[in-house]
Design a protein around this motif. Structure first.
Motif, PDB file in Angstrom:
ATOM      1  N   ARG A  42       0.831  -1.209   0.000  1.00  0.00           N
ATOM      2  CA  ARG A  42       0.000   0.000   0.000  1.00  0.00           C
ATOM      3  C   ARG A  42       0.866   1.260   0.000  1.00  0.00           C
ATOM      4  O   ARG A  42       0.568   2.227  -0.725  1.00  0.00           O
ATOM      5  N   GLU A  43       1.952   1.251   0.781  1.00  0.00           N
ATOM      6  CA  GLU A  43       2.850   2.406   0.830  1.00  0.00           C
ATOM      7  C   GLU A  43       3.466   2.685  -0.537  1.00  0.00           C
ATOM      8  O   GLU A  43       3.524   3.836  -0.995  1.00  0.00           O
ATOM      9  N   GLU A  46       0.735   4.083  -2.949  1.00  0.00           N
ATOM     10  CA  GLU A  46       0.430   5.492  -2.661  1.00  0.00           C
ATOM     11  C   GLU A  46       1.577   6.408  -3.090  1.00  0.00           C
ATOM     12  O   GLU A  46       1.343   7.508  -3.621  1.00  0.00           O
ATOM     13  N   HIS A  49       1.451   6.790  -6.923  1.00  0.00           N
ATOM     14  CA  HIS A  49       0.369   7.709  -7.302  1.00  0.00           C
ATOM     15  C   HIS A  49       0.783   9.165  -7.043  1.00  0.00           C
ATOM     16  O   HIS A  49       0.537  10.053  -7.865  1.00  0.00           O
ATOM     17  N   ALA A 175      -0.825   2.603 -10.389  1.00  0.00           N
ATOM     18  CA  ALA A 175      -0.148   3.754  -9.776  1.00  0.00           C
ATOM     19  C   ALA A 175       1.019   4.242 -10.628  1.00  0.00           C
ATOM     20  O   ALA A 175       1.361   5.429 -10.609  1.00  0.00           O
ATOM     21  N   THR A 201      -6.477   0.004  -2.627  1.00  0.00           N
ATOM     22  CA  THR A 201      -5.507  -0.152  -3.716  1.00  0.00           C
ATOM     23  C   THR A 201      -6.178  -0.356  -5.074  1.00  0.00           C
ATOM     24  O   THR A 201      -5.512  -0.703  -6.048  1.00  0.00           O
TER      25      THR A 201
END
Length: 466
Positions: A42-43, A46, A49, A175, A201
């Motif tokens: 997830r990190e 993000e 993105h 992303a 996500t």
């Protein structure tokens, strides 16, 4: 003042490597490494993105005449027949639909069993020693399109780590500005952490479901989806792939439904490696199956029921044949065979080829299975099936297509009685009607898969023309 030999690109590379090493250390030292894995995916998603937003970046520019570089993310190479036939049919469809341009097809490999020409013809992306989230993050620049082609995606049934790879992989692709799609996927029961991870996500990922139940489950998490089909319905074994078997036989496809999910346990793996000890529960370098006395008792009952079905089939004039759809199923097949007072052939993926396994299903008189794709491949060949269900996948396949009477829970006590009753009932006009229903179902699903391919072509072309 900067050193005269300072290289900002090298400095950036070292910074990325340092962060990756820190993430990997945290993963290996954690008491809950699977949660760390989800957090790290997830990190990275993000962060990718955010970089694109700051750069105001659009879709990647493809040079005219350059090959379309496609990564198929899944479970190929592990010796799982269902995962491999899904991958093969997607590869074939991509070649048909994108015949107007050069293609560079790459399959993410979870093992080295590539015993089919379509798999061998593709490039292979093998997991490296680099921490997996960072390895995938770094690999995204090599691809234009990333498809998740594994069916069991949005589920904790098998492993949150596998779900992290599949969901996080297409999340990373999106992303990075790549075309990202989960292609003909399923959803089942999820852990709380996976239920948080999945919608967080899903941004810019197209998700195509293979069942209504999947769409409803994901809609409950706020995830938009599109209707589709499983990608395996059109697969047929190569000619002359059937092994020597009795002329009138029935196939049994058991597994161990009770030792899932697998969990990451670094300390346990290290202890085994240091001492040289072995564990039958170990799955790969860091993973272990779930097991306790209750699971063992339920599995013993399951094996007795399958043995009773084999004996009942033999008394009804069918030679039972055990088929291990995945390498992991071999032990279950052998343990069931050991309960029988007569010899039973065992066809095992990895020992036998993918085509041999599928041909054995295609020519059977009956199939009794806990494996989802044994159901799909049998139905596609009008072979009557009794599903012994371990989760929602077989239930959804049968219930959504008017076949609910033909599935039984794998933990039902003495399920052999109901299975044999179904087989006894499946004669004459009933069998003809069932086969007609199978033919109509197969035609519908293949048509939906072809529509998926047409839409994929339109979507990808439009994506790179923005």
């Amino acid at each position: 003042m900067l050193n005269a030999y300072y290289d900002p690109h090298e400095a950036a590379r070292l910074e990325v490597a340092t962060r990756s090493a820190e993430r990997q250390r945290r993963f290996l030292c954690s008491l809950d490494p699977d949660s760390v894995l989800l957090d790290d995916f997830r990190e990275l998603i993000e962060a990718a993105h955010a970089r694109r937003a700051n750069a105001n970046a659009g879709a990647p520019v493809r040079e005219k005449g350059a090959p379309l570089r496609v990564l198929l993310l899944g479970y190929a190479g592990a010796g799982n027949t269902g995962a491999d036939v899904r991958t093969i049919e997607t590869l074939r469809q991509l070649r048909r639909r994108f015949a107007d341009q050069p293609l560079e097809l790459t399959v993410f490999a979870c093992g080295n069993i590539f015993d089919h020409p379509e798999l061998r013809a593709a490039n292979v992306l093998m997991p490296s020693d680099v921490y997996l989230p960072d390895a995938l993050d770094a690999a995204m620049d090599r691809f234009d399109v990333v498809l998740n082609v594994e069916g069991s995606t949005y589920t904790s049934k098998f492993s949150d780590a596998l779900a992290a790879l599949l969901i996080g992989g297409v999340g990373l692709a999106a992303a990075h500005g790549r075309f990202a799609c989960a292609y003909g996927i399923d959803a089942g029961a999820m852990s709380a952490r996976l239920e948080r991870f999945a919608p967080a996500t899903a941004r810019d990922v197209k998700i195509v479901c293979r069942s209504r139940g999947t769409a409803e489950r994901l809609a409950g998490l706020g995830i938009a989806t599109h209707d589709g089909a499983d990608t395996a319905w059109a697969f047929r074994a190569a000619p002359n792939s059937l092994p020597p078997l009795p002329p009138r036989y029935a196939v049994l496809c058991p597994n161990n439904p009770f030792w899932w999910p697998v969990h990451t346990d670094v300390r346990r793996a290290l202890e085994l490696d240091v001492t040289g000890a072995k564990s039958p529960l170990r799955y790969g370098p860091l993973y272990f199956h779930s097991w306790d006395d209750l699971r063992a008792a339920r599995f013993a009952a399951y094996k007795r029921s399958f043995a009773a079905i084999a004996d009942g089939l033999r008394r009804r004039g069918y030679a039972p044949v055990l088929v291990a759809m995945e390498q992991l199923d071999r032990a279950a097949c052998e343990e069931i065979a050991a309960l029988l007072p007569f010899d039973v052939p065992i066809i095992t993926r990895g020992v036998h080829s993918l085509d041999t396994v599928v041909a054995t299903l295609e020519s059977a008189q009956w199939v009794v299975t806990t494996r989802y794709h044994a159901s799909v491949l049998a139905i596609a060949n009008r072979v009557p099936v009794v599903g012994v269900s371990m989760d929602a996948r077989i239930d959804q396949l049968f219930e959504e297509n008017g076949l609910a009477d033909w599935t039984i829970p794998c933990d039902e006590r003495g399920f052999e009685q109901r299975a044999l009753e179904r087989i006894d009932a499946g004669i004459g006009a009933t069998l003809d009607s069932l086969r007609d229903a199978y033919a109509a179902l197969t035609q519908r699903e293949i048509a939906k898969f072809e529509q998926m391919g047409l839409q994929l072509k339109r979507d990808v072309d439009a994506f790179f023309q923005r």
